[in-house]
Design a protein around this motif. Sequence first.
Motif, PDB file in Angstrom:
ATOM      1  N   THR A   1       0.854  -1.180   0.000  1.00  4.43           N
ATOM      2  CA  THR A   1       0.000   0.000   0.000  1.00  4.43           C
ATOM      3  C   THR A   1       0.896   1.238   0.000  1.00  4.43           C
ATOM      4  N   VAL A   2       0.358   2.366  -0.486  1.00  3.46           N
ATOM      5  CA  VAL A   2       1.151   3.586  -0.659  1.00  3.46           C
ATOM      6  C   VAL A   2       0.482   4.739   0.076  1.00  3.46           C
ATOM      7  N   ILE A   3       1.283   5.516   0.824  1.00  2.00           N
ATOM      8  CA  ILE A   3       0.816   6.699   1.553  1.00  2.00           C
ATOM      9  C   ILE A   3       1.604   7.906   1.049  1.00  2.00           C
ATOM     10  N   GLN A   4       0.914   8.940   0.625  1.00  2.00           N
ATOM     11  CA  GLN A   4       1.595  10.144   0.145  1.00  2.00           C
ATOM     12  C   GLN A   4       2.017  11.006   1.328  1.00  2.00           C
ATOM     13  N   SER A   5       3.189  11.638   1.228  1.00  2.00           N
ATOM     14  CA  SER A   5       3.683  12.491   2.294  1.00  2.00           C
ATOM     15  C   SER A   5       4.572  13.586   1.716  1.00  2.00           C
ATOM     16  N   LYS A   6       5.134  14.393   2.614  1.00  2.00           N
ATOM     17  CA  LYS A   6       5.946  15.528   2.201  1.00  2.00           C
ATOM     18  C   LYS A   6       7.138  15.690   3.132  1.00  2.00           C
ATOM     19  N   VAL A   7       8.297  15.987   2.560  1.00  2.00           N
ATOM     20  CA  VAL A   7       9.517  16.201   3.339  1.00  2.00           C
ATOM     21  C   VAL A   7       9.491  17.613   3.914  1.00  2.00           C
ATOM     22  N   ILE A   8       9.685  17.730   5.244  1.00  2.00           N
ATOM     23  CA  ILE A   8       9.705  19.041   5.879  1.00  2.00           C
ATOM     24  C   ILE A   8      11.071  19.364   6.472  1.00  2.00           C
ATOM     25  N   SER A   9      11.961  18.366   6.516  1.00  2.00           N
ATOM     26  CA  SER A   9      13.339  18.597   6.953  1.00  2.00           C
ATOM     27  C   SER A   9      14.225  17.535   6.326  1.00  2.00           C
ATOM     28  N   ASN A  10      15.433  17.931   5.926  1.00  2.00           N
ATOM     29  CA  ASN A  10      16.299  17.012   5.203  1.00  2.00           C
ATOM     30  C   ASN A  10      17.758  17.367   5.480  1.00  2.00           C
ATOM     31  N   SER A  11      18.496  16.438   6.086  1.00  2.00           N
ATOM     32  CA  SER A  11      19.933  16.649   6.291  1.00  2.00           C
ATOM     33  C   SER A  11      20.707  15.810   5.285  1.00  2.00           C
ATOM     34  N   TYR A  12      21.836  16.358   4.827  1.00  2.00           N
ATOM     35  CA  TYR A  12      22.665  15.622   3.863  1.00  2.00           C
ATOM     36  C   TYR A  12      24.150  15.964   4.028  1.00  2.00           C
ATOM     37  N   ASN A  13      24.509  16.660   5.105  1.00  2.00           N
ATOM     38  CA  ASN A  13      25.901  17.044   5.331  1.00  2.00           C
ATOM     39  C   ASN A  13      26.589  16.198   6.397  1.00  2.00           C
ATOM     40  N   ASN A  14      25.891  15.198   6.930  1.00  2.00           N
ATOM     41  CA  ASN A  14      26.440  14.383   8.007  1.00  2.00           C
ATOM     42  C   ASN A  14      26.746  12.969   7.511  1.00  2.00           C
ATOM     43  N   TYR A  15      27.328  12.167   8.398  1.00  2.00           N
ATOM     44  CA  TYR A  15      27.556  10.759   8.068  1.00  2.00           C
ATOM     45  C   TYR A  15      26.271   9.947   8.216  1.00  2.00           C
ATOM     46  N   GLU A  16      25.407  10.366   9.133  1.00  3.65           N
ATOM     47  CA  GLU A  16      24.126   9.693   9.334  1.00  3.65           C
ATOM     48  C   GLU A  16      23.015  10.723   9.129  1.00  3.65           C
ATOM     49  N   ASN A  17      22.469  10.761   7.915  1.00  7.63           N
ATOM     50  CA  ASN A  17      21.485  11.769   7.545  1.00  7.63           C
ATOM     51  C   ASN A  17      20.063  11.238   7.653  1.00  7.63           C
ATOM     52  N   TYR A  18      19.154  12.139   8.008  1.00 13.65           N
ATOM     53  CA  TYR A  18      17.751  11.791   8.189  1.00 13.65           C
ATOM     54  C   TYR A  18      16.856  12.824   7.507  1.00 13.65           C
ATOM     55  N   LEU A  19      15.635  12.389   7.202  1.00 16.93           N
ATOM     56  CA  LEU A  19      14.586  13.290   6.746  1.00 16.93           C
ATOM     57  C   LEU A  19      13.459  13.243   7.765  1.00 16.93           C
ATOM     58  N   THR A  20      12.684  14.320   7.829  1.00 25.91           N
ATOM     59  CA  THR A  20      11.447  14.330   8.605  1.00 25.91           C
ATOM     60  C   THR A  20      10.296  14.566   7.637  1.00 25.91           C
ATOM     61  N   ILE A  21       9.250  13.755   7.740  1.00 28.20           N
ATOM     62  CA  ILE A  21       8.085  13.888   6.858  1.00 28.20           C
ATOM     63  C   ILE A  21       6.843  14.154   7.702  1.00 28.20           C
ATOM     64  N   ASN A  22       5.821  14.740   7.067  1.00 26.27           N
ATOM     65  CA  ASN A  22       4.627  15.146   7.822  1.00 26.27           C
ATOM     66  C   ASN A  22       3.524  14.100   7.790  1.00 26.27           C
ATOM     67  N   SER A  23       3.906  12.844   7.977  1.00 25.54           N
ATOM     68  CA  SER A  23       2.953  11.740   8.126  1.00 25.54           C
ATOM     69  C   SER A  23       3.419  10.862   9.283  1.00 25.54           C
ATOM     70  N   GLY A  24       2.465  10.418  10.110  1.00 25.26           N
ATOM     71  CA  GLY A  24       2.831   9.613  11.263  1.00 25.26           C
ATOM     72  C   GLY A  24       1.877   8.459  11.489  1.00 25.26           C
ATOM     73  N   THR A  25       1.787   8.015  12.734  1.00 29.81           N
ATOM     74  CA  THR A  25       0.953   6.854  13.040  1.00 29.81           C
ATOM     75  C   THR A  25      -0.517   7.107  12.726  1.00 29.81           C
ATOM     76  N   ASN A  26      -0.957   8.362  12.815  1.00 32.51           N
ATOM     77  CA  ASN A  26      -2.353   8.675  12.456  1.00 32.51           C
ATOM     78  C   ASN A  26      -2.640   8.388  10.993  1.00 32.51           C
ATOM     79  N   ASP A  27      -1.593   8.362  10.170  1.00 33.97           N
ATOM     80  CA  ASP A  27      -1.744   8.092   8.734  1.00 33.97           C
ATOM     81  C   ASP A  27      -1.421   6.643   8.390  1.00 33.97           C
ATOM     82  N   GLY A  28      -1.103   5.852   9.414  1.00 35.67           N
ATOM     83  CA  GLY A  28      -0.772   4.453   9.170  1.00 35.67           C
ATOM     84  C   GLY A  28       0.707   4.190   8.963  1.00 35.67           C
ATOM     85  N   VAL A  29       1.549   5.178   9.269  1.00 30.54           N
ATOM     86  CA  VAL A  29       2.992   5.030   9.068  1.00 30.54           C
ATOM     87  C   VAL A  29       3.610   4.299  10.254  1.00 30.54           C
TER      88      VAL A  29
END
Length: 274
Positions: free
Chosen positions: A103-131
């Motif tokens: 199944t597919v859930i649409q979301s949006k990136v609201i924060s994105n790191s790419y300058n570190n060794y361990e990079n993460y993104l934050t998206i605006n979908s959570g458990t309320n959306d089934g994530v």
Amino acid sequence: MQQIFNFIFKNSILLLFLLLLGISLSLVFQSHYYHRSRAVTSANAISGYTYEKINDVEQYFSLKEQNDKLATENATLKQLLYNSQDTIDIPVIQKPQGLDNFTVIQSKVISNSYNNYENYLTINSGTNDGVKPDMGVVSSLGVVGIIENTSKNYATVISILNLKFKLDAKIKDSNHFGTLKWDAKNTGYAQLTEVPRLASVKKGDTIVTGGRSVIFPENIPIGKIENIFRDTKTNYYTLSVRLFNDMTNLDHVYIIENKDLQEIRDLEARTGDE
């Protein structure tokens, strides 16, 4: 300086209390999984809300760029439509059997790191959306990462640009597999390691997700082979893969859930125990 000393002296009891409170909370979070989990979830929610508000402002000033992207995607879809044999009576396309479990859930990136060794993104979908953790994240161009932590309305994603990220991948139209990793040297490239020397590889070949992944469907695009390195000490290639995604510029993404993931993992956990 004297005023600073006076302030510390007058409020010494309060400052000592705050220091001891901080140490106590730190010890509780480190020694109790439940409290640590709740702290991570709360932090995700707070940081997610903050990132979303910042992203809203940035998004307002990049409307033209986003409209250009949408126009480009619409043009591609129209081209596919117009090149169909009959645009009026188009036959129903049967969905591949292997995708029925996703199944597919649409979301949006609201924060994105790419300058570190361990990079993460934050998206605006959570458990309320089934994530949930261990769901795959892709864009319209290919693989982005894997869900790690969630709150009610937000989630953090282990980026493909993360030293902890590993993914089963293969050369398209081939049964030769490898492990996709990132060497932390360039945000535009990842490395496909442990590819057998028997594999037929050449620059420009497409790398896609493999059938052995339980997180992503098979044949999701990743990138193209840019360089080929042969390890003289082993029977394997290491392939430098130019990623289809510009990982420094992500917006809309799609979260993929394998509905059979837990059943597969439960089965694998029992294997060998009986």
